[in-house]
Enzyme design. Structure first.
Site, PDB file in Angstrom:
ATOM      1  N   GLY A   6       0.834  -1.198   0.000  1.00 38.25           N
ATOM      2  CA  GLY A   6       0.000   0.000   0.000  1.00 38.25           C
ATOM      3  C   GLY A   6       0.870   1.249   0.000  1.00 38.25           C
ATOM      4  N   GLY A   9      -0.303   4.814  -1.380  1.00 34.23           N
ATOM      5  CA  GLY A   9      -1.437   5.480  -0.711  1.00 34.23           C
ATOM      6  C   GLY A   9      -1.027   6.747   0.019  1.00 34.23           C
ATOM      7  CD  GLN A  10      -3.838  10.837   3.817  1.00 35.99           C
ATOM      8  OE1 GLN A  10      -4.649  10.006   4.213  1.00 35.99           O
ATOM      9  NE2 GLN A  10      -3.742  12.045   4.341  1.00 35.99           N
ATOM     10  CG  ASP A  32      -0.479   0.617  -3.758  1.00 32.20           C
ATOM     11  OD1 ASP A  32      -0.459   1.395  -2.783  1.00 32.20           O
ATOM     12  OD2 ASP A  32      -1.542   0.189  -4.264  1.00 32.20           O
ATOM     13  CB  ILE A  33      -3.253  -2.476  -6.435  1.00 33.03           C
ATOM     14  CG1 ILE A  33      -4.035  -3.331  -7.438  1.00 33.03           C
ATOM     15  CG2 ILE A  33      -3.852  -1.078  -6.379  1.00 33.03           C
ATOM     16  CD1 ILE A  33      -4.485  -4.626  -6.873  1.00 33.03           C
ATOM     17  CE1 TYR A 140     -11.081   3.854   8.733  1.00 32.01           C
ATOM     18  CE2 TYR A 140     -10.170   2.322   7.157  1.00 32.01           C
ATOM     19  CZ  TYR A 140      -9.993   3.340   8.070  1.00 32.01           C
ATOM     20  OH  TYR A 140      -8.739   3.828   8.329  1.00 32.01           O
ATOM     21  CE  LYS A 144      -7.870   0.044   8.949  1.00 35.50           C
ATOM     22  NZ  LYS A 144      -6.586  -0.572   8.541  1.00 35.50           N
ATOM     23  CB  ILE A 170      -3.321  11.256   8.531  1.00 34.55           C
ATOM     24  CG1 ILE A 170      -3.244  10.415   9.815  1.00 34.55           C
ATOM     25  CG2 ILE A 170      -1.924  11.665   8.073  1.00 34.55           C
ATOM     26  CD1 ILE A 170      -2.460   9.169   9.705  1.00 34.55           C
TER      27      ILE A 170
HETATM   28  C1  VAH Z   1     -10.987   8.009   7.060  1.00 40.59           C
HETATM   29  N1  VAH Z   1      -8.820   9.120   7.004  1.00 40.59           N
HETATM   30  O1  VAH Z   1     -11.486   9.108   7.024  1.00 40.59           O
HETATM   31  C2  VAH Z   1      -9.507   7.920   7.436  1.00 40.59           C
HETATM   32  C3  VAH Z   1      -9.353   7.768   8.914  1.00 40.59           C
HETATM   33  C4  VAH Z   1     -10.120   8.534  11.167  1.00 40.59           C
HETATM   34  C5  VAH Z   1     -10.206   8.756   9.698  1.00 40.59           C
HETATM   35  O2  VAH Z   1      -9.582   6.467   9.322  1.00 40.59           O
HETATM   36  O3  VAH Z   1     -11.610   7.018   6.820  1.00 40.59           O
END
Ligand code: VAH
Length: 313
Positions: A6, A9-10, A32-33, A140, A144, A170
């Site tokens: 990855g 990515g950002q 990464d892909i 998401y 996690k 971030i």
């Molecule tokens: C999102 N930037 O917005 C990520 C992060 C806490 C936010 O997990 O999904």
């Protein structure tokens, strides 16, 4: 050697550059892909890897004699809501591949990012503690939270040295945001410079935990370099630097760009943000392995505007 999955990515792209500066370009394999930006591609080895392709990951680990993996590939909150089963597949199966490779001693150490998205509407909203009620309402966040449970299980059951941080939103200027709910706090700087105005997709008083990229990278390197005995939390550490609302961020930008105007048009991401904490208590990371942030809102704002004004390298 280190493998970053990855890396385009950002976070992955800036993390790769930092690790290459620390440990040597040839010792940090980016993957990464899809290919990443010029700096990433020109600074060291790169491999195209689908993070759910076990055979390919094992081949690359073998080819470069990898000992540590940073698994940065994931589908973030907003995107994951649109394709839940694909998000689950990517976020979970990539983690199982890496945890099992560590269990089988094919690699020695793993970094895996969690997120403040593991918290939900029933979590205490202010100064959210390290251990508390966690009923995430996003795909998401569920992925996690589950991932954290598996990290702790592999540590306790198989002595896998996996380390994790619950990243807040971030903010960076070198990379574009990746489909998250906190992306407004990046887009706003681009629009402020380009058009002098920004329409926020989160309401003005939506407080969220945030952090500048350099602090996030610093925390990642610090926890991976900490002696194993100091890493007492093996699910994932709360981590934060500041919290602010779109209104507070806009006021800070106005100090630098007096003409800047903000308006508000909340969309589906408002519900996601409403389910997350307003601020985080990260004292356990500060006690266990000496975490401390450098960037506050003023320094972040100045750094973002300066960074974006500079001609693209
Ligand atoms: C999102 N930037 O917005 C990520 C992060 C806490 C936010 O997990 O999904």
């Amino acid at each position: 050697r280190i493998l970053i999955i990855g890396a385009s990515g950002q976070i992955g792209s800036e993390l790769t550059l930092k690790l290459r500066a620390l440990y040597g370009n040839e010792n940090v394999i980016a993957s990464d892909i899809k290919e990443g930006d010029e700096d990433l591609m020109n600074s060291g080895p790169f491999e195209i890897i689908d993070a759910t392709n076990k055979e390919l990951i094992e081949e690359v680990v073998e080819k470069y004699q990898i000992t540590e993996v940073y698994l940065m590939a994931a589908m973030l909150s907003a995107t994951a809501e649109k394709i839940p089963m694909k998000a689950w597949d990517l976020n979970m199966n990539s983690l199982f591949i890496i945890l099992n490779m560590a269990k089988d001693k094919k690699i020695n150490r793993v970094f895996w990012p969690s997120s403040i998205a593991v918290f939900g509407p029933s979590t205490p909203k202010e100064n959210t503690p390290q251990t508390t009620v966690m009923e995430p309402t996003t795909v998401y966040g569920i992925s996690k939270q589950t991932g954290e449970r598996w990290c702790e299980y592999f540590f306790q059951k198989y002595d896998v040295d996996v380390r994790s941080l619950r990243y807040p939103g971030i903010i960076s200027y070198k990379t574009l945001p990746g489909g998250g709910t906190t992306d407004y706090a990046i887009e706003i700087f681009h629009e402020a410079l380009r058009k002098g105005l920004y329409t926020s997709f989160l309401a003005e008083n939506t407080s969220l935990p945030m952090m500048f990229m350099d602090d996030a990278i610093k925390a990642t390197v610090d926890i991976m370099e900490a002696p194993a005995k100091d890493v007492k939390v093996r699910s994932s550490y709360n981590l934060s630097a500041m919290s602010f609302t779109p209104k507070e961020l806009a006021a800070e930008i106005k100090k630098q760009l007096p003409e800047f105007e903000i308006s508000y048009k909340p969309d589906f991401r408002q519900q996601i943000a409403n389910s997350w904490p307003g601020s985080i208590d990260d004292k356990q990371a500060r006690e266990d392995w000496g975490w401390e942030h450098e960037f506050d809102l003023e320094k972040l704002t100045k750094t973002m505007l300066e960074g974006l004004k500079k001609p693209v390298s």
